[in-house]
Design a protein around this motif. Structure first.
Motif, PDB file in Angstrom:
ATOM      1  N   MET A   1      39.310  46.635  25.917  1.00 12.23           N
ATOM      2  CA  MET A   1      38.680  46.654  27.238  1.00 12.23           C
ATOM      3  C   MET A   1      39.583  47.310  28.279  1.00 12.23           C
ATOM      4  N   LYS A   2      40.889  47.104  28.158  1.00  8.55           N
ATOM      5  CA  LYS A   2      41.796  47.748  29.108  1.00  8.55           C
ATOM      6  C   LYS A   2      41.762  49.268  28.952  1.00  8.55           C
ATOM      7  N   PHE A  47      39.455  40.896  36.219  1.00  4.12           N
ATOM      8  CA  PHE A  47      39.244  39.858  35.204  1.00  4.12           C
ATOM      9  C   PHE A  47      40.525  39.612  34.414  1.00  4.12           C
ATOM     10  N   PHE A  48      41.204  40.686  34.006  1.00  2.00           N
ATOM     11  CA  PHE A  48      42.408  40.514  33.204  1.00  2.00           C
ATOM     12  C   PHE A  48      43.613  40.099  34.038  1.00  2.00           C
ATOM     13  N   THR A  49      43.567  40.303  35.332  1.00  2.00           N
ATOM     14  CA  THR A  49      44.591  39.731  36.194  1.00  2.00           C
ATOM     15  C   THR A  49      44.508  38.214  36.157  1.00  2.00           C
ATOM     16  N   LEU A  97      46.216  43.910  43.016  1.00  2.00           N
ATOM     17  CA  LEU A  97      46.271  43.009  41.864  1.00  2.00           C
ATOM     18  C   LEU A  97      47.447  42.038  41.986  1.00  2.00           C
ATOM     19  N   LEU A  98      48.561  42.512  42.517  1.00  2.00           N
ATOM     20  CA  LEU A  98      49.734  41.660  42.720  1.00  2.00           C
ATOM     21  C   LEU A  98      49.434  40.541  43.699  1.00  2.00           C
ATOM     22  N   LEU A 153      36.720  35.155  40.544  1.00  2.00           N
ATOM     23  CA  LEU A 153      36.755  35.171  39.084  1.00  2.00           C
ATOM     24  C   LEU A 153      37.639  34.045  38.544  1.00  2.00           C
ATOM     25  N   TYR A 154      38.706  33.732  39.252  1.00  2.00           N
ATOM     26  CA  TYR A 154      39.542  32.604  38.833  1.00  2.00           C
ATOM     27  C   TYR A 154      38.747  31.300  38.893  1.00  2.00           C
TER      28      TYR A 154
END
Length: 230
Positions: A1-2, A47-49, A97-98, A153-154
């Motif tokens: 996915m990435k 999502f992956f974060t 993202l950070l 999302l979290y």
């Protein structure tokens, strides 16, 4: 996915940087399509974060990597998008993202504490508010929208159905791509939902440095292509 997300990010940046548009009118339609398809990437990265914050064995090292590559990516980002080595009015997506990762780490920490539920909710809202406004202040890519997407999302992380609903909610906004493309509604962003729903929670074979390196390197290559061809 990435890798899928990286591929669609590349398509988007070929247009967003103005490269395809500058090649002539015959490329305009293709560039607009690339912009639309590129909307698939950000939900996947958000999502992956969330997944990284939940499952990383060393959060400090994860954040340090994000910070290092956010700093390393800034000049390539500014060169590719704005044509200047330093552009203060916009910062690359690593910073978004950070900040989102730090926000949900704080939220996750407080949520697990034995505190009054009302105090928990209040603290979570404060953390989200601070992160949101930091993104606006520093003008990171996707600004407050990216931060709120990661937070939402979290909060939906324990259910695929809630995650799908969170994606619908979090990316229900419009964004104008730097003046190069037509104003784009984020309808195409929802193509990321079935991909994320197929995620089985297992890590595939990958080099963890691939995405970190891909982001600044592909932006620098696009900038060099602009110099060479334009």
């Amino acid at each position: 996915m990435k890798y899928i997300a990286m591929f669609f990010m590349l398509l988007s940046h070929l247009a967003q940087t103005g490269f395809l548009y500058s090649l002539g009118e015959k490329y305009f339609a293709l560039a607009d399509i690339f912009v639309l398809l590129g909307r698939i990437s950000m939900p996947i990265f958000c999502f992956f974060t969330v997944q990284a914050v939940i499952y990383t064995k060393d959060f400090k090292k994860y954040i340090l990597r994000m910070l290092v590559f956010a700093l390393l990516s800034e000049i390539p980002f500014d060169l590719a998008i704005f044509g200047a080595p330093i552009y203060k009015d916009s910062q690359n997506v690593f910073f978004t993202l950070l900040m989102g990762a730090l926000a949900i780490y704080g939220i996750d920490y407080l949520w697990k504490k034995n505190l009054n539920p009302i105090l928990k909710i209040l603290a979570i809202l404060i953390i989200a508010f601070i992160a949101r406004n930091l993104a606006l202040t520093f003008r990171t890519d996707y600004k407050h929208n990216g931060i709120m997407a990661i937070v939402i999302l979290y909060l939906a992380k324990d259910s695929k159905i809630l995650t799908a609903l969170a994606l619908l909610l979090a990316f229900h906004f419009e964004f104008e791509m730097g003046g190069y493309a037509i104003p784009v509604t984020y309808g195409f962003v929802y193509l990321a939902i079935p991909l994320i729903m197929l995620y089985n929670g297992q890590r595939g074979k990958q080099n963890k440095w691939t995405f970190y390196l891909f982001y600044p390197v592909h932006l620098l290559i696009i900038y060099l292509m602009k110099l060479l061809f334009l």
